[in-house]
Design a protein around this motif. Structure first.
Motif: not given
Length: 114
Positions: A1-8
């Motif tokens: 979940m946190r990785i998706n926020k960083v990518r976004k």
């Protein structure tokens, strides 16, 4: 979940630092080429204006079309940057690092024998 926020987050940074300024420069280059007669746009009144969602799917093999065609919507892109058109280029042609500035507006389509 946190990785998706960083990518976004990084996609947003890439858009505002690379994609949007390159789109502005490309739009002015397109206008300049139209003014000196190097590019001619026919039936401009048929282009969809004021659309919130638009995908451009060029059917020609030129490598410049996916980069130049969005310049047709330069005035809309200038004032509403997040509503700019999306382009569907061939993944093999635009998967290099030097296309990074335009990749935020690309929807890659793998083309070939499949």
């Amino acid at each position: 979940m946190r990785i998706n926020k960083v990518r976004k987050f990084f996609k947003g940074i890439t858009f505002w630092i690379l994609t949007y300024p390159c789109g502005i420069l490309l739009g002015f280059l397109f206008l300049f080429l139209r003014c000196i007669g190097r590019i001619e746009v026919r039936n401009e009144n048929l282009l969809p204006k004021d659309r919130k969602k638009l995908v451009i799917a060029p059917n020609h093999p030129s490598r410049l079309e996916p980069v130049l065609l969005p310049a047709l919507f330069f005035s809309d892109y200038l004032f509403h940057p997040t509503r700019g058109p999306w382009i569907t280029p061939d993944k093999n042609n635009y998967d290099k690092w030097y296309w990074l500035a335009f990749r935020e507006r690309f929807i890659f389509i793998p083309r070939g024998d499949k």
